[in-house]
Design a protein around this motif. Structure first.
Motif, PDB file in Angstrom:
ATOM      1  N   GLY A 265       0.788  -1.228   0.000  1.00  0.00           N
ATOM      2  CA  GLY A 265       0.000   0.000   0.000  1.00  0.00           C
ATOM      3  C   GLY A 265       0.816   1.273   0.000  1.00  0.00           C
ATOM      4  N   ASP A 266       2.107   1.200   0.325  1.00  0.00           N
ATOM      5  CA  ASP A 266       2.956   2.389   0.362  1.00  0.00           C
ATOM      6  C   ASP A 266       3.228   2.919  -1.043  1.00  0.00           C
ATOM      7  N   VAL A 267       3.401   4.229  -1.134  1.00  0.00           N
ATOM      8  CA  VAL A 267       3.888   4.867  -2.352  1.00  0.00           C
ATOM      9  C   VAL A 267       5.325   5.305  -2.086  1.00  0.00           C
ATOM     10  N   ILE A 268       6.260   4.689  -2.780  1.00  0.00           N
ATOM     11  CA  ILE A 268       7.687   4.946  -2.581  1.00  0.00           C
ATOM     12  C   ILE A 268       8.203   5.771  -3.749  1.00  0.00           C
ATOM     13  N   ALA A 269       8.824   6.890  -3.439  1.00  0.00           N
ATOM     14  CA  ALA A 269       9.429   7.730  -4.479  1.00  0.00           C
ATOM     15  C   ALA A 269      10.911   7.900  -4.167  1.00  0.00           C
ATOM     16  N   TYR A 270      11.745   7.601  -5.148  1.00  0.00           N
ATOM     17  CA  TYR A 270      13.173   7.884  -5.042  1.00  0.00           C
ATOM     18  C   TYR A 270      13.505   8.803  -6.203  1.00  0.00           C
ATOM     19  N   GLN A 271      13.482  10.105  -5.906  1.00  0.00           N
ATOM     20  CA  GLN A 271      13.627  11.134  -6.924  1.00  0.00           C
ATOM     21  C   GLN A 271      14.821  12.020  -6.587  1.00  0.00           C
ATOM     22  N   ASN A 272      15.717  12.143  -7.561  1.00  0.00           N
ATOM     23  CA  ASN A 272      16.944  12.915  -7.353  1.00  0.00           C
ATOM     24  C   ASN A 272      17.664  12.493  -6.067  1.00  0.00           C
ATOM     25  N   LYS A 273      17.641  11.161  -5.841  1.00  0.00           N
ATOM     26  CA  LYS A 273      18.337  10.525  -4.718  1.00  0.00           C
ATOM     27  C   LYS A 273      17.776  10.933  -3.360  1.00  0.00           C
ATOM     28  N   LYS A 274      16.514  11.368  -3.357  1.00  0.00           N
ATOM     29  CA  LYS A 274      15.824  11.665  -2.109  1.00  0.00           C
ATOM     30  C   LYS A 274      14.633  10.712  -1.991  1.00  0.00           C
ATOM     31  N   LEU A 275      14.503  10.120  -0.811  1.00  0.00           N
ATOM     32  CA  LEU A 275      13.511   9.078  -0.577  1.00  0.00           C
ATOM     33  C   LEU A 275      12.307   9.648   0.157  1.00  0.00           C
ATOM     34  N   THR A 276      11.110   9.381  -0.377  1.00  0.00           N
ATOM     35  CA  THR A 276       9.871   9.731   0.318  1.00  0.00           C
ATOM     36  C   THR A 276       8.985   8.494   0.390  1.00  0.00           C
ATOM     37  N   ILE A 277       8.213   8.420   1.475  1.00  0.00           N
ATOM     38  CA  ILE A 277       7.270   7.325   1.688  1.00  0.00           C
ATOM     39  C   ILE A 277       5.901   7.940   1.932  1.00  0.00           C
ATOM     40  N   ASN A 278       4.950   7.619   1.061  1.00  0.00           N
ATOM     41  CA  ASN A 278       3.595   8.169   1.147  1.00  0.00           C
ATOM     42  C   ASN A 278       3.612   9.700   1.191  1.00  0.00           C
ATOM     43  N   GLY A 279       4.488  10.273   0.401  1.00  0.00           N
ATOM     44  CA  GLY A 279       4.561  11.718   0.293  1.00  0.00           C
ATOM     45  C   GLY A 279       5.366  12.406   1.373  1.00  0.00           C
ATOM     46  N   GLU A 280       5.845  11.654   2.375  1.00  0.00           N
ATOM     47  CA  GLU A 280       6.614  12.244   3.466  1.00  0.00           C
ATOM     48  C   GLU A 280       8.095  11.961   3.260  1.00  0.00           C
ATOM     49  N   PRO A 281       8.937  13.013   3.218  1.00  0.00           N
ATOM     50  CA  PRO A 281      10.382  12.773   3.086  1.00  0.00           C
ATOM     51  C   PRO A 281      10.927  11.981   4.271  1.00  0.00           C
ATOM     52  N   VAL A 282      11.773  11.016   3.970  1.00  0.00           N
ATOM     53  CA  VAL A 282      12.439  10.262   5.035  1.00  0.00           C
ATOM     54  C   VAL A 282      13.458  11.178   5.711  1.00  0.00           C
ATOM     55  N   PRO A 283      13.414  11.319   7.055  1.00  0.00           N
ATOM     56  CA  PRO A 283      14.382  12.178   7.747  1.00  0.00           C
ATOM     57  C   PRO A 283      15.813  11.745   7.447  1.00  0.00           C
ATOM     58  N   THR A 284      16.602  12.692   6.961  1.00  0.00           N
ATOM     59  CA  THR A 284      17.961  12.406   6.494  1.00  0.00           C
ATOM     60  C   THR A 284      18.914  13.477   7.003  1.00  0.00           C
ATOM     61  N   THR A 285      20.076  13.023   7.505  1.00  0.00           N
ATOM     62  CA  THR A 285      21.106  13.944   7.984  1.00  0.00           C
ATOM     63  C   THR A 285      22.427  13.606   7.326  1.00  0.00           C
ATOM     64  N   ARG A 286      23.062  14.582   6.715  1.00  0.00           N
ATOM     65  CA  ARG A 286      24.371  14.364   6.089  1.00  0.00           C
ATOM     66  C   ARG A 286      25.426  14.200   7.180  1.00  0.00           C
ATOM     67  N   VAL A 287      26.262  13.168   7.051  1.00  0.00           N
ATOM     68  CA  VAL A 287      27.371  12.951   7.971  1.00  0.00           C
ATOM     69  C   VAL A 287      28.654  12.857   7.150  1.00  0.00           C
ATOM     70  N   ASP A 288      29.777  12.530   7.805  1.00  0.00           N
ATOM     71  CA  ASP A 288      31.052  12.468   7.102  1.00  0.00           C
ATOM     72  C   ASP A 288      30.999  11.484   5.945  1.00  0.00           C
ATOM     73  N   ASP A 289      31.683  11.815   4.860  1.00  0.00           N
ATOM     74  CA  ASP A 289      31.748  10.923   3.715  1.00  0.00           C
ATOM     75  C   ASP A 289      32.343   9.574   4.115  1.00  0.00           C
ATOM     76  N   TYR A 290      31.926   8.559   3.392  1.00  0.00           N
ATOM     77  CA  TYR A 290      32.373   7.192   3.691  1.00  0.00           C
ATOM     78  C   TYR A 290      33.503   6.807   2.733  1.00  0.00           C
ATOM     79  N   LEU A 291      34.625   6.372   3.289  1.00  0.00           N
ATOM     80  CA  LEU A 291      35.759   5.917   2.484  1.00  0.00           C
ATOM     81  C   LEU A 291      35.657   4.412   2.294  1.00  0.00           C
ATOM     82  N   HIS A 292      35.555   3.980   1.047  1.00  0.00           N
ATOM     83  CA  HIS A 292      35.564   2.552   0.738  1.00  0.00           C
ATOM     84  C   HIS A 292      37.011   2.061   0.817  1.00  0.00           C
ATOM     85  N   PRO A 293      37.354   1.247   1.817  1.00  0.00           N
ATOM     86  CA  PRO A 293      38.763   0.922   2.052  1.00  0.00           C
ATOM     87  C   PRO A 293      39.428   0.140   0.929  1.00  0.00           C
TER      88      PRO A 293
END
Length: 262
Positions: free
Chosen positions: A131-159
């Motif tokens: 029943g959910d409406v999932i949108a992944y637009q311009n790398k931003k995720l929303t569920i049923n029209g509500e943006p998923v709370p997101t916080t930018r943190v330090d970049d991840y280094l792939h070792p």
């Protein structure tokens, strides 16, 4: 390789040997006669195989992470345990649910049989439930029209590959985790398959929007630009579910990861 089927065959063969010997052959042998080798091995393996079969089929099953689609949550080489009963009791081999307990929740890390090839087990995070409406637009995720709370943190280094990905903390319902995306990767979904219920997804230059049908789930990898998931091949049917991943029990390359995943 269907290990569950192989284990079931071994259980039936060893169990038959044990039963025939216990109820028929043993009564015919002299009291001081030595058991035939095939009886000795078959009967002794039966209880061991039975215990392994019961544990693996109804309680926990081990898996090894083969790819980087769930980085940083799970690393290549992690050995994890999967809870087999949290989503209901299923018959082994045919994977048919006989007792309903819980349903997958948004944010769960779930193991399932790959819809395009059920002989393969995949692991992804549950993003959408029926029943959910999932949108992944311009790398931003929303569920049923509500943006998923997101916080930018330090970049991840792939070792191993020595490059950085942008890293974010996401929170979906009770689950909080880290997700990655790459600044130079395009937002659109290249070459999505013609999967069942494909008409419930719309693709554009910014990404994808899908409505999750009844009895199905929408899943994504935490390493967003390096994961083939529901955005590409569609929804996970309820009957394909294996269980919920919950624990790292070994990683030969990094022992500190043991127990680091909940």
């Amino acid at each position: 390789m269907n290990f569950a089927l192989i284990l079931l065959i071994l259980l039936l063969v060893s169990g038959a040997i044990w039963a025939v010997d216990a109820f028929v052959l043993r009564k015919r042998r002299p009291a001081d006669a030595k058991d035939p080798w095939w009886v000795e091995y078959g009967a002794s393996f039966f209880p061991v195989i039975l215990i392994v079969f019961m544990l693996r089929s109804f309680l926990v099953e081990p898996f090894k992470i083969p790819s980087g689609s769930m980085i940083p949550t799970l690393q290549v080489g992690d050995f994890i345990l999967v809870n087999k009963y949290t989503y209901g009791i299923r018959l082994p081999v045919i994977n048919r649910k006989i007792i309903d307990i819980n349903s997958p929740q948004r944010g769960d890390v779930m193991v399932f049989r790959y819809p395009e090839d059920p002989s393969l087990d995949y692991i992804k995070r549950v993003i959408g439930v029926p029943g959910d409406v999932i949108a992944y637009q311009n790398k931003k995720l929303t569920i049923n029209g509500e943006p998923v709370p997101t916080t930018r943190v330090d970049d991840y280094l792939h070792p191993e590959r020595l490059y950085y990905s942008r890293q974010f903390t996401e929170k979906i319902d009770a689950a909080q985790y880290q997700a990655l995306n790459d600044a130079d990767a395009p937002p659109y979904i290249p070459g999505p398959a013609q999967f069942p219920n494909r008409e419930l997804c719309s693709y554009n230059a910014a990404g994808v929007v899908c409505t999750v049908p009844p009895g199905h789930y929408f899943v994504m990898g935490d390493n967003r630009d390096n994961s083939r998931d529901s955005r590409f091949w569609g929804f996970v049917p309820e009957q394909n579910i294996v269980g919920k991943a919950f624990f790292i029990w070994l990683n030969f390359s990094d022992f500190s990861r043991i127990g680091s995943f909940r």
